[in-house]
Design an enzyme around this catalytic site. Structure first.
Site, PDB file in Angstrom:
ATOM      1  N   HIS A 219       1.331  -3.719  16.778  1.00 25.47           N
ATOM      2  CA  HIS A 219       0.218  -3.880  15.645  1.00 25.47           C
ATOM      3  C   HIS A 219      -1.768  -4.566  17.089  1.00 25.47           C
ATOM      4  O   HIS A 219      -1.919  -4.515  16.421  1.00 25.47           O
ATOM      5  CB  HIS A 219       0.325  -5.364  15.222  1.00 25.47           C
TER       6      HIS A 219
ATOM      7  N   LYS B 190      -5.460  -2.882   7.017  1.00 24.64           N
ATOM      8  CA  LYS B 190      -6.343  -4.036   6.035  1.00 24.64           C
ATOM      9  C   LYS B 190      -7.613  -4.494   6.760  1.00 24.64           C
ATOM     10  O   LYS B 190      -8.817  -4.500   6.287  1.00 24.64           O
ATOM     11  CB  LYS B 190      -5.509  -5.055   5.957  1.00 24.64           C
TER      12      LYS B 190
ATOM     13  N   CYS C 268       5.224 -11.903  18.559  1.00 25.58           N
ATOM     14  CA  CYS C 268       4.380 -11.062  17.616  1.00 25.58           C
ATOM     15  C   CYS C 268       4.692 -11.366  16.907  1.00 25.58           C
ATOM     16  O   CYS C 268       5.892 -11.142  15.629  1.00 25.58           O
ATOM     17  CB  CYS C 268       4.283  -9.455  18.276  1.00 25.58           C
TER      18      CYS C 268
ATOM     19  N   LYS D 236      -5.424   5.278  11.570  1.00 24.08           N
ATOM     20  CA  LYS D 236      -3.430   4.310  11.048  1.00 24.08           C
ATOM     21  C   LYS D 236      -3.599   3.723   9.741  1.00 24.08           C
ATOM     22  O   LYS D 236      -5.477   3.226   9.726  1.00 24.08           O
ATOM     23  CB  LYS D 236      -3.969   3.236  12.261  1.00 24.08           C
TER      24      LYS D 236
ATOM     25  N   CYS E  33       0.794  -6.601  21.618  1.00 24.54           N
ATOM     26  CA  CYS E  33       2.207  -6.016  20.737  1.00 24.54           C
ATOM     27  C   CYS E  33       2.017  -4.228  20.464  1.00 24.54           C
ATOM     28  O   CYS E  33       0.792  -3.699  19.761  1.00 24.54           O
ATOM     29  CB  CYS E  33       2.250  -6.985  19.353  1.00 24.54           C
TER      30      CYS E  33
ATOM     31  N   HIS F  24       0.963  -1.424   0.097  1.00 26.93           N
ATOM     32  CA  HIS F  24      -0.479   0.022  -0.270  1.00 26.93           C
ATOM     33  C   HIS F  24       1.003   1.431   0.035  1.00 26.93           C
ATOM     34  O   HIS F  24       1.883   1.276   0.034  1.00 26.93           O
ATOM     35  CB  HIS F  24      -0.458  -0.087   1.055  1.00 26.93           C
TER      36      HIS F  24
ATOM     37  N   HIS G  68       4.019   1.260   1.808  1.00 27.78           N
ATOM     38  CA  HIS G  68       5.544   0.791   1.628  1.00 27.78           C
ATOM     39  C   HIS G  68       5.970   1.415   0.033  1.00 27.78           C
ATOM     40  O   HIS G  68       6.926   1.799  -0.636  1.00 27.78           O
ATOM     41  CB  HIS G  68       4.711  -0.508   0.831  1.00 27.78           C
TER      42      HIS G  68
ATOM     43  N   CYS H 283       5.850  -8.718  13.158  1.00 28.88           N
ATOM     44  CA  CYS H 283       6.403  -7.905  13.827  1.00 28.88           C
ATOM     45  C   CYS H 283       7.815  -9.123  13.119  1.00 28.88           C
ATOM     46  O   CYS H 283       8.374  -8.625  13.113  1.00 28.88           O
ATOM     47  CB  CYS H 283       6.734  -7.779  14.747  1.00 28.88           C
TER      48      CYS H 283
HETATM   49  N1  MSP Z   1      10.227  -7.691   6.394  1.00 30.32           N
HETATM   50  C1  MSP Z   1      10.076  -5.862   6.928  1.00 30.32           C
HETATM   51  C2  MSP Z   1      11.310  -5.951   6.575  1.00 30.32           C
HETATM   52  C3  MSP Z   1      12.757  -6.478   6.128  1.00 30.32           C
HETATM   53  S1  MSP Z   1      13.954  -5.364   6.160  1.00 30.32           S
HETATM   54  C4  MSP Z   1      15.433  -5.799   6.561  1.00 30.32           C
HETATM   55  C5  MSP Z   1       9.230  -5.599   7.022  1.00 30.32           C
HETATM   56  N2  MSP Z   1       8.071  -5.298   6.553  1.00 30.32           N
HETATM   57  S2  MSP Z   1       6.898  -4.939   5.594  1.00 30.32           S
HETATM   58  O1  MSP Z   1       6.205  -5.950   4.469  1.00 30.32           O
HETATM   59  O2  MSP Z   1       6.662  -4.543   6.655  1.00 30.32           O
HETATM   60  O3  MSP Z   1       6.777  -3.171   5.623  1.00 30.32           O
HETATM   61  C6  MSP Z   1       7.626  -2.312   6.563  1.00 30.32           C
HETATM   62  C7  MSP Z   1       7.737  -0.998   5.721  1.00 30.32           C
HETATM   63  O4  MSP Z   1       6.926  -0.743   4.796  1.00 30.32           O
HETATM   64  C8  MSP Z   1       8.226  -0.521   6.986  1.00 30.32           C
HETATM   65  O5  MSP Z   1       9.581   0.215   7.109  1.00 30.32           O
HETATM   66  C9  MSP Z   1       7.688   0.948   6.083  1.00 30.32           C
HETATM   67  O6  MSP Z   1       8.841   1.544   5.323  1.00 30.32           O
HETATM   68  C10 MSP Z   1       6.610   0.724   5.280  1.00 30.32           C
HETATM   69  N3  MSP Z   1       5.311   1.415   5.816  1.00 30.32           N
HETATM   70  C11 MSP Z   1       4.726   0.649   6.184  1.00 30.32           C
HETATM   71  N4  MSP Z   1       3.511   1.545   6.448  1.00 30.32           N
HETATM   72  C12 MSP Z   1       3.928   2.538   6.116  1.00 30.32           C
HETATM   73  C13 MSP Z   1       2.772   3.645   6.608  1.00 30.32           C
HETATM   74  N5  MSP Z   1       2.026   3.490   6.876  1.00 30.32           N
HETATM   75  N6  MSP Z   1       3.728   5.077   6.543  1.00 30.32           N
HETATM   76  C14 MSP Z   1       5.316   4.976   6.213  1.00 30.32           C
HETATM   77  N7  MSP Z   1       5.402   3.778   5.958  1.00 30.32           N
HETATM   78  C15 MSP Z   1       4.880   1.838   6.527  1.00 30.32           C
HETATM   79  O7  MSP Z   1       9.175  -4.738   8.262  1.00 30.32           O
END
Ligand code: MSP
Length: 468
Positions: free
Chosen positions: A147, A294, A127, A291, A144, A19, A22, A130
């Site tokens: 989350h 999903k 968790c 926030k 957690c 989303h 990311h 996480c």
């Molecule tokens: N798989 C781990 C990262 C491993 S790196 C060695 C992970 N993945 S994740 O799919 O949860 O993606 C996390 C990343 O998504 C966060 O670091 C951030 O960059 C981004 N974001 C997810 N939700 C977000 C927001 N609501 N706002 C901004 N960025 C966010 O963690």
């Protein structure tokens, strides 16, 4: 030899489509990769997926699929989304890639030989969302803290990495390498936590098998973060890519800064590998004050993000709206407002007026005095300091100056070819600086102004009605 620039995004969990949150990290990395290519650097931009672990195994099972088949399908979708965002990554690494798995095992062997891994028993909370361990003190009402979900209570045999041994070295590192953790306020948080003490980290599990076996005890599966963090390094173990290590920049969200600024450097120190230069943690977006979730349906996925006002407007908005590093609130209304009042009214208007006048009256080369107002050194400094909002602000301040120049010089009355040259030349310079942020728009502008036989441009941005 060319200067190298190596930038990474976190590798995302392929448990669902990605989303806006990311997209944010990945767009920021793309802007920096494009910027460094523009400057002539040799760039390596890495993104990818974090595919092992309990979380993926559980979701795959719930869909009645084998983990590999499940992630294969999602990776295809993620790559399609990344294509839609016009991202110029050089490799999409997957933790199931064989070359990566080999490097993870290699590092584990080195760290084990060094005496930094030993067998013990883990008892505590975990968790799955996480993929992180928590102590009772970390939990919020037994949930957690990230989350707000129920955590698992674990008790099992596990190998531990001697993280505690690196406390002093890490603190020295943060002190010596001023830019190792950015922004500064985040660095302070990390230093405070590390000063409180580091506990050894459980790095293996026996209770599931979707992951990389420990090379010295195959019954144990490597902890997913130990596996995932290694991706940044393993991508540089491919032929021709060695020159990119150490990475210049790991871009991460604030919630995973701990893993990147504490666990990752400790792993590298133990393995005797050079450390990355900077880890920059950005903030979190909410949508309409809530926030992104999903469960509640408060999500904007990639096609939805692009549909609001076009791709470049979305890229522009995300980096212009808030300082990189701070939290921010996303709303369709705000995006459309910026699209209308900045992109259509300022940039779009300048391009269409100047191209129309240049077609009609022609241009004549002269010294460009207007350009003196363009603070390019400041803009460059802002980009290199990750101040994207300030860089865009400066660029748009100059666009305002150009629009003002048209207004006061009235070339439609004077037919002054020199004034029109100054404006055309200024647009070409503006275009250089906006190209990393808005690549499609920049290509359109380039097509119009790369020749001296300029033709009136089609509107770059169409105004959108704000629905309330
Ligand atoms: N798989 C781990 C990262 C491993 S790196 C060695 C992970 N993945 S994740 O799919 O949860 O993606 C996390 C990343 O998504 C966060 O670091 C951030 O960059 C981004 N974001 C997810 N939700 C977000 C927001 N609501 N706002 C901004 N960025 C966010 O963690």
């Amino acid at each position: 030899m060319k200067k190298t620039f190596y930038v990474t995004t976190p590798i995302y969990y392929p448990n669902d489509v990605l989303h806006l949150g990311h997209a944010y990290t990945t767009i920021a990395a793309d802007v920096l990769a494009r910027w460094h290519r523009l400057k002539g650097d040799d760039v390596f931009f890495l993104t990818g997926t974090d595919e092992h672990g309990k979380k993926i195994e559980t979701v795959a099972k719930s869909k009645g699929k084998k983990p590999k088949q499940f992630v294969d399908e999602l990776v295809l979708k993620i790559k399609k989304d990344w294509e839609k965002l016009n991202l110029t990554y050089d490799r999409f690494i997957r933790t199931t890639d064989k070359d990566h798995e080999k490097v993870v095992q290699e590092i584990l062997k080195i760290v084990y030989k060094k005496g930094d891994i030993s067998l013990g028993e883990y008892e505590g909370f975990y968790c799955v969302a996480c993929e992180a361990y928590y102590t009772e003190k970390d939990l919020e009402n037994g949930n957690c803290p990230v989350h707000k979900k129920k955590v698992e209570l674990l008790k099992e045999e596990s190998y531990f990495f001697r993280l505690s041994k690196y406390q002093k070295k890490l603190l020295e590192l943060y002190k010596k390498e001023k830019n190792f953790i950015l922004p500064d306020f985040r660095k302070k948080e990390i230093i405070n936590r590390v000063e409180e003490g580091l506990k050894d980290l459980s790095i293996s599990r026996k209770s599931f098998d979707w992951g990389i076996p420990l090379p010295f005890d195959k019954k144990h599966i490597t902890y997913v973060w130990f596996d995932a963090l290694t991706n940044y390094y393993s991508a540089t173990r491919k032929k021709g890519k060695e020159k990119f290590w150490p990475a210049d920049l790991h871009l991460v969200g604030k919630e995973i800064l701990w893993f990147h600024s504490v666990i990752w450097p400790a792993m590298l120190l133990s393995a005797g590998i050079k450390l990355p230069k900077t880890i920059f943690a950005h903030g979190w977006w909410t949508i309409d004050g809530e926030k992104i979730s999903k469960t509640t349906g408060n999500v904007i996925n990639i096609p939805e993000l692009i549909e609001i006002a076009g791709l470049d407007s979305a890229r522009y908005f995300l980096l212009r709206e808030i300082p990189f590093g701070s939290d921010g609130d996303f709303s369709k209304k705000l995006l459309i407002e910026r699209h209308n009042s900045e992109l259509a009214d300022k940039l779009g208007n300048l391009v269409s007026r100047v191209s129309a006048l240049a077609e009609k009256y022609g241009i004549q080369k002269t010294e460009n005095n207007l350009l003196k107002k363009f603070k390019t050194k400041e803009i460059e400094k802002h980009i290199e300091n990750y101040e994207f909002d300030k860089a865009l602000n400066e660029i748009f301040a100059f666009i305002d100056s150009c629009n003002f120049y048209v207004q006061t010089k009235k070339p439609w009355e004077t037919h002054d070819k020199k004034v029109l040259y100054e404006l055309v030349d200024s647009i070409r310079k503006i275009n250089y600086y906006i190209s990393p942020f808005m690549p499609e728009t920049s290509e359109k502008i380039d097509k119009i102004f790369k020749t001296n036989k300029i033709k009136k441009a089609e509107p770059l941005f169409r105004k959108i009605e704000v629905k309330t």
